[in-house]
Write a protein that holds these residues in place. Structure first.
Motif, PDB file in Angstrom:
ATOM      1  N   GLY A 195      44.991  26.229  53.312  1.00 12.02           N
ATOM      2  CA  GLY A 195      46.184  26.914  52.182  1.00 12.02           C
ATOM      3  C   GLY A 195      45.858  28.571  52.319  1.00 12.02           C
ATOM      4  O   GLY A 195      44.990  29.028  52.340  1.00 12.02           O
ATOM      5  N   CYS A 196      46.933  29.054  51.995  1.00  9.21           N
ATOM      6  CA  CYS A 196      47.121  30.452  51.590  1.00  9.21           C
ATOM      7  C   CYS A 196      47.191  31.088  50.246  1.00  9.21           C
ATOM      8  O   CYS A 196      48.006  30.460  49.623  1.00  9.21           O
ATOM      9  N   PRO A 197      46.586  31.905  49.891  1.00 13.17           N
ATOM     10  CA  PRO A 197      46.613  32.408  48.587  1.00 13.17           C
ATOM     11  C   PRO A 197      48.086  32.857  48.473  1.00 13.17           C
ATOM     12  O   PRO A 197      48.397  33.468  49.127  1.00 13.17           O
ATOM     13  N   THR A 198      48.698  32.832  47.144  1.00 16.27           N
ATOM     14  CA  THR A 198      50.018  33.242  46.917  1.00 16.27           C
ATOM     15  C   THR A 198      49.958  34.652  47.393  1.00 16.27           C
ATOM     16  O   THR A 198      51.042  35.343  47.850  1.00 16.27           O
ATOM     17  N   GLY A 199      49.096  35.867  46.873  1.00 14.75           N
ATOM     18  CA  GLY A 199      49.164  37.125  47.192  1.00 14.75           C
ATOM     19  C   GLY A 199      48.990  37.526  48.507  1.00 14.75           C
ATOM     20  O   GLY A 199      49.590  38.533  48.981  1.00 14.75           O
ATOM     21  N   LEU A 200      48.513  36.560  49.486  1.00 19.29           N
ATOM     22  CA  LEU A 200      48.154  36.906  50.670  1.00 19.29           C
ATOM     23  C   LEU A 200      49.189  36.304  51.859  1.00 19.29           C
ATOM     24  O   LEU A 200      49.050  36.358  53.077  1.00 19.29           O
ATOM     25  N   ARG A 201      49.843  35.277  51.202  1.00 22.79           N
ATOM     26  CA  ARG A 201      50.628  34.103  52.204  1.00 22.79           C
ATOM     27  C   ARG A 201      51.758  35.032  52.980  1.00 22.79           C
ATOM     28  O   ARG A 201      51.980  34.746  54.088  1.00 22.79           O
ATOM     29  N   ALA A 202      52.639  35.746  52.512  1.00 22.59           N
ATOM     30  CA  ALA A 202      53.571  36.607  53.218  1.00 22.59           C
ATOM     31  C   ALA A 202      52.815  37.231  54.255  1.00 22.59           C
ATOM     32  O   ALA A 202      53.323  37.172  55.660  1.00 22.59           O
ATOM     33  N   ASP A 203      51.759  37.845  54.205  1.00 28.21           N
ATOM     34  CA  ASP A 203      51.116  38.759  55.269  1.00 28.21           C
ATOM     35  C   ASP A 203      50.565  37.851  56.333  1.00 28.21           C
ATOM     36  O   ASP A 203      50.441  38.203  57.481  1.00 28.21           O
ATOM     37  N   LEU A 204      49.896  36.959  55.710  1.00 29.24           N
ATOM     38  CA  LEU A 204      48.993  35.820  56.768  1.00 29.24           C
ATOM     39  C   LEU A 204      50.322  35.047  57.633  1.00 29.24           C
ATOM     40  O   LEU A 204      49.915  35.014  58.691  1.00 29.24           O
ATOM     41  N   TRP A 205      51.355  34.702  57.088  1.00 28.68           N
ATOM     42  CA  TRP A 205      52.458  34.127  57.802  1.00 28.68           C
ATOM     43  C   TRP A 205      52.881  34.812  58.684  1.00 28.68           C
ATOM     44  O   TRP A 205      53.071  34.583  60.112  1.00 28.68           O
ATOM     45  N   ALA A 206      53.218  36.302  58.688  1.00 25.76           N
ATOM     46  CA  ALA A 206      53.762  37.332  59.530  1.00 25.76           C
ATOM     47  C   ALA A 206      52.598  37.343  60.416  1.00 25.76           C
ATOM     48  O   ALA A 206      53.083  37.487  61.749  1.00 25.76           O
ATOM     49  N   LEU A 207      51.390  37.273  60.188  1.00 24.81           N
ATOM     50  CA  LEU A 207      50.470  37.651  61.101  1.00 24.81           C
ATOM     51  C   LEU A 207      50.357  36.349  62.251  1.00 24.81           C
ATOM     52  O   LEU A 207      50.287  36.497  63.384  1.00 24.81           O
ATOM     53  N   ILE A 208      50.582  35.251  61.677  1.00 21.93           N
ATOM     54  CA  ILE A 208      50.289  33.904  62.461  1.00 21.93           C
ATOM     55  C   ILE A 208      51.438  33.975  63.434  1.00 21.93           C
ATOM     56  O   ILE A 208      51.278  33.616  64.589  1.00 21.93           O
ATOM     57  N   LEU A 209      52.621  34.261  62.795  1.00 21.44           N
ATOM     58  CA  LEU A 209      53.607  34.192  63.658  1.00 21.44           C
ATOM     59  C   LEU A 209      53.928  35.550  64.478  1.00 21.44           C
ATOM     60  O   LEU A 209      54.917  35.716  65.318  1.00 21.44           O
ATOM     61  N   ASN A 210      52.866  36.284  64.446  1.00 22.36           N
ATOM     62  CA  ASN A 210      52.957  37.475  65.271  1.00 22.36           C
ATOM     63  C   ASN A 210      54.132  38.711  65.262  1.00 22.36           C
ATOM     64  O   ASN A 210      54.670  38.886  66.083  1.00 22.36           O
ATOM     65  N   LEU A 211      54.219  38.707  63.847  1.00 26.58           N
ATOM     66  CA  LEU A 211      55.442  39.481  63.428  1.00 26.58           C
ATOM     67  C   LEU A 211      55.070  40.809  62.818  1.00 26.58           C
ATOM     68  O   LEU A 211      54.134  40.633  61.947  1.00 26.58           O
ATOM     69  N   VAL A 212      54.965  41.982  63.472  1.00 26.30           N
ATOM     70  CA  VAL A 212      54.651  43.061  63.141  1.00 26.30           C
ATOM     71  C   VAL A 212      56.057  43.982  62.685  1.00 26.30           C
ATOM     72  O   VAL A 212      56.854  43.953  63.473  1.00 26.30           O
TER      73      VAL A 212
END
Length: 545
Positions: free
Chosen positions: A249-266
């Motif tokens: 699970g991803c914390p609410t405050g980090l989820r957006a950045d973590l998902w972008a990193l997982i999807l390799n979106l810079v």
């Protein structure tokens, strides 16, 4: 073919794909610029440039890009190379069913165009372009008359196609036997049983800390330390670590950045530029599918207590998505084929054919719900668009395409039925006897990845695990760990949480369901999922049943 040869073919294919990427151009430019730095010596040029790229973060970016390519394209190809249609879908009867379904959808779209006298595409007059541009951020306030337009298809229509699938080489009354004929899916696909699922998904064990469970019960003992680990993954820009982290699970405050990193979106300037180009395409041309998108948003998200506030974002993202020809790339590994339109009078002449819509995806009823939950994470339209496009081409297309893939909707349906038949046989038999086949209720949940059924925070916990478990599963018996990483990956289960959660919901409501006497009453028992907690249900079903 030995391990070394297969690994060499894999690496060569990776190099070919990455050479055409923006990342490659950026790395070349950085390598040239670093030649002017005093620490770069001619006698050790190659090693010095490599060291510079490593210390300046480019090595990590390259690792993330390689990881994404492996997940998306399921490298390597087999040798010798099979026909292209086999790469998309190896089973002929699945290809035939998908092609038949595509013809049916296209016929419905063309009939609507003819009946309503609305062209598939037209150039907007300058005044109309200006008007649309002026209200781009307020499209939700517009109330066009869409009463004549109907969805091309709904999930229940697609379900009938899925349950009609039959293998010409398989007798459904035979070896899949006593349990499978209770259900609606009668194709011999290999799906995991619950023991195998437990072995693969050990991070969800009852003794493991989970966001969605332990952060509520023991916030001081779990959440604070867990957030620090997530911040470290972000600081190091390690996509593989972020993906592993997302499994719990991803914390609410980090989820957006973590998902972008997982999807390799810079967030790159060219992403915003691409979005603006797509927007210009929307302003210039009016498509029939625009009406289908607007109708879908009005019927679904606009009537949802969680998502109605994002109506403007949904129009913007989905209209741009329909114009994005880059989406066509995913048809290389999608069993579907993008539909074509022909200039009037030039039907069947391929020289006068174009893909329609430009992205090759005809929206169905509920399609906008793939985007709606992402609006809680990203408030910048170009970033929201990039994340949705990646989520669609990695996951969501599998939910409305007919294929034998283990992450495809057919396998997910079969997994759901097998789990329920094996662990709740009395319930399954009871529902079947009263004409309330469980899949007829659960299918709409799965085809929309539960969007619109769960409350948003629980849905995002579910999608955390989808991203987290999109992994390369090596073939048993491969000798070296390195070869395993590049080995065959047909067993990936990136959408496994959907049927598991569906089965867990039925298990949770078993007592009430055993009392129902009709499909309508069973649907009433399962009509409201908004109060359910996703992770306790999945964890208990997997490890405590």
């Amino acid at each position: 073919m030995d391990e070394g040869t297969e690994m060499s073919l894999t690496i060569a294919q990776l190099v070919r794909r990455l050479k055409g990427s923006h990342l490659h151009a950026q790395m070349e430019r950085q390598a040239r610029e670093c030649l002017h730095q005093p620490e770069i010596q001619l006698e050790s040029l190659k090693d010095d440039v490599r060291r510079f790229l490593r210390t300046s973060g480019w090595e990590r970016k390259l690792q993330n890009a390689v990881h994404r390519e492996l997940l998306i394209s399921r490298l390597p190809p087999s040798f010798p190379a099979p026909p292209p249609e086999h790469l998309k879908e190896p089973l002929a009867y699945m290809r035939k069913a998908q092609a038949s379904w595509e013809r049916r959808i296209l016929k419905s779209l063309n009939s609507m165009s003819t009946e309503l006298g609305v062209p598939l595409a037209r150039m907007r007059p300058v005044a109309e372009q200006q008007e649309l541009s002026n209200k781009w951020n307020e499209m939700g306030t517009d109330e066009p008359d869409l009463s004549r337009f109907r969805p091309v298809y709904a999930p229940k229509d697609f379900l009938e196609v899925v349950v009609s699938l039959r293998s010409p080489n398989h007798d459904s009354g035979g070896d899949v036997g006593a349990r499978s004929h209770w259900g609606l899916i009668h194709v011999p696909l290999d799906v995991k049983d619950i023991t195998q699922l437990r072995g693969v998904y050990t991070e969800l064990g009852l003794a493991e800390g989970q966001l969605g469970i332990d952060d509520n019960a023991h916030p001081d003992l779990f959440e604070n330390n867990y957030i620090d680990i997530g911040k470290k993954a972000l600081a190091e820009q390690d996509g593989a670590a972020a993906q592993q982290y997302s499994r719990r699970g991803c914390p609410t405050g980090l989820r957006a950045d973590l998902w972008a990193l997982i999807l390799n979106l810079v967030n790159q300037p060219q992403d915003a530029m691409h979005y603006e180009q797509l927007k210009a395409g929307v302003l210039q041309h009016d498509l029939l599918v625009d009406k289908l998108i607007s109708k879908d948003v009005k019927l679904t998200a606009s009537n949802d207590d969680y998502y109605f506030v994002f109506e403007d974002f949904l129009y913007q993202v989905l209209l741009c998505f329909s114009r994005d020809a880059a989406i066509l790339e995913h048809f290389k590994y999608n069993s579907a084929t993008p539909p074509k339109s022909y200039i009037q009078g030039k039907e069947e002449d391929e020289d006068f054919a174009v893909f329609y819509p430009p992205n090759g995806v005809i929206p169905f009823h509920g399609f906008s719900m793939y985007v709606a939950p992402l609006c809680f994470l990203y408030n910048e339209p170009s970033k929201l668009y990039s994340v949705f496009r990646e989520m669609y081409t990695r996951y969501f297309f599998r939910l409305h395409s007919i294929s034998s893939a283990c992450s495809g909707i057919v396998s997910l349906c079969l997994l759901f039925e097998r789990l329920l038949q094996t662990h709740l046989p009395q319930l399954f038999y009871h529902l079947r006897q009263i004409g309330a086949q469980p899949l007829r209720i659960a299918f709409k949940w799965m085809v929309r990845a539960f969007s619109g059924y769960l409350c948003t925070d629980q849905l995002l916990f579910l999608w955390d695990r989808i991203l987290g478990y999109d992994s390369l599963e090596p073939v048993a018996g491969s000798a070296s760990a390195f070869f395993q990483f590049f080995s065959l990956v047909k067993l990936t289960l990136n959408l496994w949480p959907l049927p598991v959660l569906a089965a867990a919901i039925f298990a949770f409501r078993t007592e009430n369901l055993m009392e129902v006497t009709s499909l309508a009453s069973a649907e009433a028992v399962l009509a409201d999922l908004s109060t359910l907690k996703v992770m306790p249900l999945i964890q208990i079903f997997l490890f405590a049943v």
